[in-house]
Design an enzyme around this catalytic site. Sequence first.
Site, short mmCIF file in Angstrom:
data_model
loop_
_atom_site.label_atom_id
_atom_site.label_comp_id
_atom_site.label_asym_id
_atom_site.label_seq_id
_atom_site.Cartn_x
_atom_site.Cartn_y
_atom_site.Cartn_z
N LEU A 1 41.50 -56.03 -18.87
CA LEU A 1 40.21 -56.66 -19.16
C LEU A 1 40.45 -57.57 -20.35
O LEU A 1 41.24 -57.23 -21.25
CB LEU A 1 39.16 -55.60 -19.53
CG LEU A 1 38.62 -54.72 -18.42
CD1 LEU A 1 37.60 -53.74 -18.98
CD2 LEU A 1 37.99 -55.54 -17.30
N ASP A 2 39.76 -58.70 -20.38
CA ASP A 2 39.94 -59.63 -21.51
C ASP A 2 39.48 -58.98 -22.82
O ASP A 2 38.67 -58.04 -22.81
CB ASP A 2 39.10 -60.89 -21.29
CG ASP A 2 39.58 -61.68 -20.08
OD1 ASP A 2 40.76 -61.54 -19.72
OD2 ASP A 2 38.76 -62.44 -19.51
N TYR A 3 39.94 -59.55 -23.90
CA TYR A 3 39.60 -59.09 -25.25
C TYR A 3 38.08 -58.93 -25.42
O TYR A 3 37.59 -57.96 -25.97
CB TYR A 3 40.15 -60.14 -26.23
CG TYR A 3 39.96 -59.84 -27.69
CD1 TYR A 3 40.70 -58.84 -28.32
CD2 TYR A 3 39.06 -60.58 -28.46
CE1 TYR A 3 40.54 -58.58 -29.67
CE2 TYR A 3 38.90 -60.33 -29.81
CZ TYR A 3 39.64 -59.33 -30.41
OH TYR A 3 39.48 -59.08 -31.74
N HIS B 1 41.49 -63.71 -15.80
CA HIS B 1 40.23 -64.43 -16.05
C HIS B 1 39.47 -64.76 -14.76
O HIS B 1 38.76 -65.79 -14.70
CB HIS B 1 40.51 -65.78 -16.75
CG HIS B 1 40.92 -65.65 -18.19
ND1 HIS B 1 40.64 -64.56 -18.96
CD2 HIS B 1 41.61 -66.51 -19.00
CE1 HIS B 1 41.13 -64.74 -20.17
NE2 HIS B 1 41.73 -65.90 -20.22
N LYS C 1 35.56 -65.29 -14.87
CA LYS C 1 35.24 -66.46 -15.71
C LYS C 1 35.60 -67.75 -14.99
O LYS C 1 34.84 -68.72 -15.01
CB LYS C 1 36.00 -66.36 -17.03
CG LYS C 1 35.48 -65.24 -17.91
CD LYS C 1 36.27 -65.12 -19.18
CE LYS C 1 35.76 -63.93 -19.98
NZ LYS C 1 36.70 -63.49 -20.99
#
Length: 239
Positions: A100-102, A187, A190
């Site tokens: 998972l992204d930051y 990503h 997004k």
Amino acid sequence: MERLQKIIQKAGIASRRKAEELILDGKVEVNGKIVTVLGTKASITDSIKVDGKKIKVEEKKYYLLNKPEGYVSTTDDEFNRLTVIDLIPVQEKLFPVGRLDYNTSGVIILTNDGEFANALMNPKFNIEKEYSAKIGGLLRKETSKTICRGVDLGDFRTKKAKIFNVEYDNKKENTTLNIVITEGKYHQVKRMFDKFNHQVLKLKRERYGCVTLKGLEKGEYRRLKIHEVKKLWNLSENG
Ligand code: URA
């Protein structure tokens, strides 16, 4: 109980084939008795020796973490940022299943079982990942339909997706929604919305296969239940 050759393989002593040879050559002992029959089953709690040396198999552990924003989901970070591992103070050497992204929060599974992690991350299996998202702008129905059919992101085309629970904030000009995808490219969510000029402002993974955040506050974790691990294995096998 598991086949002896599998246990020896898991302990990192030898490949499955080599383990079979070791058994046939009389080099393997279970609880003090030499075993030469292939397919003999044993448990990791048995005393198993190969060439007189006791082998150690780490018990497999599976955790679910509700990842807060502000953590990376790698085991260490070149910029010394906090990692998801910092949130699970256990002895086993865990690694996350996917990323998972930051600034993304929500469901992340961690395990010391490499076979399990690889199976779940195999792109061949369509394990559903559900996210709740807040995006900039008001999402048009047509755009939503296009995204659900699959979009070309340059390096790949996304598979079918589902979008639901769409709510508009006309004043702030943003949209909240849930989206289900079956891949896990970098990503991905997004990029899917960016393509149509909708910036993802907030993203949370609500569900991974059969596993949801129910009962877990941000930053909290729990062991996965045996039936959850089994179900995830089945999802990866049956896609
Ligand atoms: N898609 C993204 O864009 N980011 C995540 O962290 C997960 C899915």
